[in-house]
Design a protein around this motif. Structure first.
Motif, PDB file in Angstrom:
ATOM      1  N   PHE A 191       0.853  -1.185   0.000  1.00 53.30           N
ATOM      2  CA  PHE A 191       0.000   0.000   0.000  1.00 53.30           C
ATOM      3  C   PHE A 191       0.894   1.242   0.000  1.00 53.30           C
ATOM      4  CE2 PHE A 191      -3.077  -3.062   1.021  1.00 53.30           C
ATOM      5  CZ  PHE A 191      -4.362  -2.505   1.065  1.00 53.30           C
ATOM      6  N   PRO A 192       0.399   2.365  -0.521  1.00 56.63           N
ATOM      7  CA  PRO A 192       1.211   3.583  -0.472  1.00 56.63           C
ATOM      8  C   PRO A 192       1.421   4.041   0.967  1.00 56.63           C
ATOM      9  CG  PRO A 192      -1.016   4.075  -1.229  1.00 56.63           C
ATOM     10  CD  PRO A 192      -0.899   2.592  -1.197  1.00 56.63           C
ATOM     11  N   VAL A 193       2.607   4.510   1.287  1.00 54.38           N
ATOM     12  CA  VAL A 193       2.867   5.074   2.597  1.00 54.38           C
ATOM     13  C   VAL A 193       2.087   6.382   2.720  1.00 54.38           C
ATOM     14  CG1 VAL A 193       4.958   6.343   1.892  1.00 54.38           C
ATOM     15  CG2 VAL A 193       4.659   5.631   4.279  1.00 54.38           C
ATOM     16  N   VAL A 194       1.499   6.617   3.885  1.00 59.00           N
ATOM     17  CA  VAL A 194       0.723   7.832   4.123  1.00 59.00           C
ATOM     18  C   VAL A 194       1.184   8.487   5.423  1.00 59.00           C
ATOM     19  CG1 VAL A 194      -1.289   7.090   2.800  1.00 59.00           C
ATOM     20  CG2 VAL A 194      -1.134   6.487   5.228  1.00 59.00           C
ATOM     21  N   HIS A 195       0.577   9.610   5.757  1.00 62.73           N
ATOM     22  CA  HIS A 195       0.987  10.422   6.907  1.00 62.73           C
ATOM     23  C   HIS A 195       2.424  10.911   6.725  1.00 62.73           C
ATOM     24  CE1 HIS A 195      -2.592   9.784   9.336  1.00 62.73           C
ATOM     25  NE2 HIS A 195      -2.492   8.478   9.166  1.00 62.73           N
ATOM     26  N   VAL A 196       2.842  11.133   5.485  1.00 59.35           N
ATOM     27  CA  VAL A 196       4.185  11.656   5.226  1.00 59.35           C
ATOM     28  C   VAL A 196       4.085  13.117   4.799  1.00 59.35           C
ATOM     29  CG1 VAL A 196       5.381   9.516   4.703  1.00 59.35           C
ATOM     30  CG2 VAL A 196       4.075  10.639   2.905  1.00 59.35           C
ATOM     31  N   SER A 197       4.885  13.949   5.420  1.00 58.86           N
ATOM     32  CA  SER A 197       4.947  15.359   5.070  1.00 58.86           C
ATOM     33  C   SER A 197       5.858  15.561   3.862  1.00 58.86           C
ATOM     34  CB  SER A 197       5.481  16.163   6.257  1.00 58.86           C
ATOM     35  OG  SER A 197       6.843  15.829   6.506  1.00 58.86           O
ATOM     36  N   TRP A 198       5.864  16.777   3.332  1.00 53.70           N
ATOM     37  CA  TRP A 198       6.800  17.121   2.246  1.00 53.70           C
ATOM     38  C   TRP A 198       8.236  16.940   2.742  1.00 53.70           C
ATOM     39  CZ3 TRP A 198      10.691  20.729   1.331  1.00 53.70           C
ATOM     40  CH2 TRP A 198      11.030  20.965  -0.018  1.00 53.70           C
ATOM     41  N   ASP A 199       8.491  17.323   3.984  1.00 55.31           N
ATOM     42  CA  ASP A 199       9.824  17.151   4.558  1.00 55.31           C
ATOM     43  C   ASP A 199      10.224  15.679   4.599  1.00 55.31           C
ATOM     44  OD1 ASP A 199      10.012  19.918   5.083  1.00 55.31           O
ATOM     45  OD2 ASP A 199       8.941  19.676   6.976  1.00 55.31           O
ATOM     46  N   ASP A 200       9.275  14.823   4.982  1.00 51.66           N
ATOM     47  CA  ASP A 200       9.552  13.378   5.004  1.00 51.66           C
ATOM     48  C   ASP A 200       9.855  12.854   3.604  1.00 51.66           C
ATOM     49  OD1 ASP A 200       8.878  13.464   7.723  1.00 51.66           O
ATOM     50  OD2 ASP A 200       6.799  12.848   7.344  1.00 51.66           O
ATOM     51  N   ALA A 201       9.052  13.286   2.640  1.00 49.91           N
ATOM     52  CA  ALA A 201       9.245  12.833   1.263  1.00 49.91           C
ATOM     53  C   ALA A 201      10.608  13.270   0.730  1.00 49.91           C
ATOM     54  CB  ALA A 201       8.128  13.381   0.375  1.00 49.91           C
ATOM     55  N   MET A 202      11.010  14.493   1.039  1.00 48.53           N
ATOM     56  CA  MET A 202      12.314  14.980   0.598  1.00 48.53           C
ATOM     57  C   MET A 202      13.449  14.171   1.218  1.00 48.53           C
ATOM     58  SD  MET A 202      12.206  17.514  -1.601  1.00 48.53           S
ATOM     59  CE  MET A 202      13.672  18.519  -1.353  1.00 48.53           C
ATOM     60  N   ALA A 203      13.293  13.816   2.487  1.00 51.84           N
ATOM     61  CA  ALA A 203      14.322  13.008   3.145  1.00 51.84           C
ATOM     62  C   ALA A 203      14.438  11.641   2.483  1.00 51.84           C
ATOM     63  CB  ALA A 203      13.995  12.865   4.630  1.00 51.84           C
ATOM     64  N   TYR A 204      13.309  11.033   2.158  1.00 50.20           N
ATOM     65  CA  TYR A 204      13.336   9.735   1.468  1.00 50.20           C
ATOM     66  C   TYR A 204      14.020   9.875   0.105  1.00 50.20           C
ATOM     67  CZ  TYR A 204      11.779   5.526  -0.944  1.00 50.20           C
ATOM     68  OH  TYR A 204      11.750   4.353  -1.662  1.00 50.20           O
ATOM     69  N   CYS A 205      13.670  10.900  -0.637  1.00 50.56           N
ATOM     70  CA  CYS A 205      14.265  11.092  -1.965  1.00 50.56           C
ATOM     71  C   CYS A 205      15.779  11.228  -1.882  1.00 50.56           C
ATOM     72  CB  CYS A 205      13.672  12.334  -2.628  1.00 50.56           C
ATOM     73  SG  CYS A 205      11.968  12.160  -3.198  1.00 50.56           S
ATOM     74  N   ARG A 206      16.244  11.972  -0.907  1.00 46.49           N
ATOM     75  CA  ARG A 206      17.686  12.151  -0.759  1.00 46.49           C
ATOM     76  C   ARG A 206      18.364  10.816  -0.507  1.00 46.49           C
ATOM     77  NH1 ARG A 206      20.919  15.605   3.926  1.00 46.49           N
ATOM     78  NH2 ARG A 206      23.001  15.151   3.145  1.00 46.49           N
ATOM     79  N   TRP A 207      17.776  10.012   0.383  1.00 51.00           N
ATOM     80  CA  TRP A 207      18.329   8.688   0.665  1.00 51.00           C
ATOM     81  C   TRP A 207      18.317   7.804  -0.570  1.00 51.00           C
ATOM     82  CZ3 TRP A 207      15.341   4.098   0.601  1.00 51.00           C
ATOM     83  CH2 TRP A 207      16.027   2.940   1.011  1.00 51.00           C
ATOM     84  N   ALA A 208      17.245   7.879  -1.349  1.00 51.29           N
ATOM     85  CA  ALA A 208      17.095   7.008  -2.516  1.00 51.29           C
ATOM     86  C   ALA A 208      17.874   7.490  -3.733  1.00 51.29           C
ATOM     87  CB  ALA A 208      15.605   6.897  -2.868  1.00 51.29           C
ATOM     88  N   GLY A 209      18.516   8.634  -3.653  1.00 49.22           N
ATOM     89  CA  GLY A 209      19.234   9.168  -4.805  1.00 49.22           C
ATOM     90  C   GLY A 209      18.298   9.701  -5.870  1.00 49.22           C
ATOM     91  N   LYS A 210      17.140  10.169  -5.442  1.00 50.30           N
ATOM     92  CA  LYS A 210      16.123  10.669  -6.370  1.00 50.30           C
ATOM     93  C   LYS A 210      15.689  12.051  -5.921  1.00 50.30           C
ATOM     94  CE  LYS A 210      14.441   5.912  -7.069  1.00 50.30           C
ATOM     95  NZ  LYS A 210      13.253   5.012  -7.046  1.00 50.30           N
TER      96      LYS A 210
END
Length: 380
Positions: free
Chosen positions: A200-219
């Motif tokens: 399922f898609p992850v939810v309850h994620v803020s823009w800040d959370d999404a940016m942190a994930y992207c940085r980790w993923a190299g995206k």
């Protein structure tokens, strides 16, 4: 703590309220009421009220696997960005020509399983898991906004609650509950979990959370232009990612609210709330859930007049305005969201239209908010 938002907390919510879905233009009774009360929209959703501070990630905390796995190459090209039909809101005008270079995009929204790998690798703590900081919050509130009770300034998030009958669509406290302990691991609150919902898609994620994930993923997060271009799937001026057939006609094409919001969901698409990724057909680019399911963060700041500023001439790889401005809530900077969610329908919201623009503060994370990533194409 779970329950209906208190009147004191509701006062703060209205001060920070963000439009996630503008009114339709069908001339409904709800729309007339909203036009007479310009500070209240037909689909305002309160921000999550998280701390403005973002937990940093070490430079070494980067995913070392195949970052292009699960992505598809979106060919570069030009398209007409903006309003396609009579449901368009003012911030979708004027329609204007945009060109974007080729890029990779995740074929699905980031899932619980993917986000869990990130958290396990980095120890990241999401916005919803942190206590709100009143000193930071009040910087984005109208002067004189009273501080809510300390009992409400807890790690929490907003969870959707289906009603039993018609409600005032201006009062979103009728279907949002402020739930202590609600976060990406516990979407409905501390008593629940995501076991069996890895896809399922992850939810309850803020823009800040999404940016942190992207940085980790190299995206990175997609720009608003990239997102709309990809959602259109190469079609010219189509209303939806699949074309112009209405969302409620024929076979289920996306996860949306079918019936009368927020109390009657006919569940023709098979789900009351969000669905596993890849449940519905992909668009022509092979992208799933570019309409409905959960809202998706983009990298751009939101400005209601941005399209007017770029209407003359062709925009090439636009990254949005330099700063945010929402005339309906000038105190709170906002980022763009796209794609709609399982709560959208035409009587309340048409967020599944490819041109629909939404906005929310970067610390917002709710039960119907997620994201997907993109990656630059190096030409090889």
């Amino acid at each position: 703590m779970t329950g209906k938002i208190s009147s004191e907390w509701l006062a703060v919510i209205f001060s920070l309220a963000v439009i996630i879905c503008s009114c339709d233009t069908t001339g409904s009774k709800e729309q007339v009421q909203i036009e007479s009360e310009p500070a209240i929209s037909c689909m305002k959703v309160p921000p999550r009220f998280g701390s403005a501070a973002v937990t940093g990630l070490a430079d070494s905390a980067v995913y070392r696997g195949d970052t292009a796995a699960g992505m598809v190459l979106i060919p570069g090209g030009s398209f007409d960005m903006g309003a396609d039909n009579e449901q368009a809101s003012p911030d979708e005008y004027p329609k204007h020509t945009v060109r974007v270079d080729a890029f990779y995009m995740d074929i699905t929204e980031v899932t619980n399983a993917q986000f869990q790998k990130f958290v396990e690798a980095t120890g990241y703590i999401t916005t919803a898991e942190r206590m709100p900081d009143w000193e930071e919050l009040k910087k984005n509130l109208p002067p004189g906004t009273p501080k809510p009770a300390d009992s409400l300034l807890v790690a929490a998030s907003l969870v959707f609650k289906q009603g039993s009958g018609p409600v005032d669509l201006n009062d979103y406290s009728q279907w949002w509950n402020w739930v202590s302990g609600a976060d990406w691991k516990h979407p409905q609150g501390p008593a629940g979990n995501i076991l069996g919902k890895e896809n399922f898609p992850v939810v309850h994620v803020s823009w800040d959370d999404a940016m942190a994930y992207c940085r980790w993923a190299g995206k990175r997060l997609p720009t608003e232009a990239e997102w709309e271009y990809a959602a259109r799937g190469g079609q010219k001026n189509a209303v939806y990612p699949w074309g112009d057939e209405h969302i409620n006609m024929g076979a289920a094409k996306a996860n949306s609210w079918e019936g009368k919001f927020p109390y009657l969901n006919e569940v023709r698409d098979g789900y009351v709330k969000y669905a596993p990724v890849k449940t519905y057909p992909a668009n022509a680019y092979g992208l799933f859930d570019m309409a409905g399911n959960v809202w998706e963060w983009c990298s751009d700041w939101y400005n209601a007049d941005y399209y007017q500023s770029v209407a003359n001439g062709k925009s090439v790889n636009p990254t949005g305005p330099q700063k945010s401005f929402d005339p309906q809530d000038p105190y709170t900077p906002k980022k763009v969201l796209r794609g709609g969610s399982y709560l959208c329908n035409d009587s309340y919201c048409s967020g599944y239209r490819v041109a629909r623009r939404m906005k929310s503060s970067p610390d917002t994370g709710l039960e119907h908010t997620g994201f997907r990533c993109v990656k630059d194409f190096d030409g090889k």
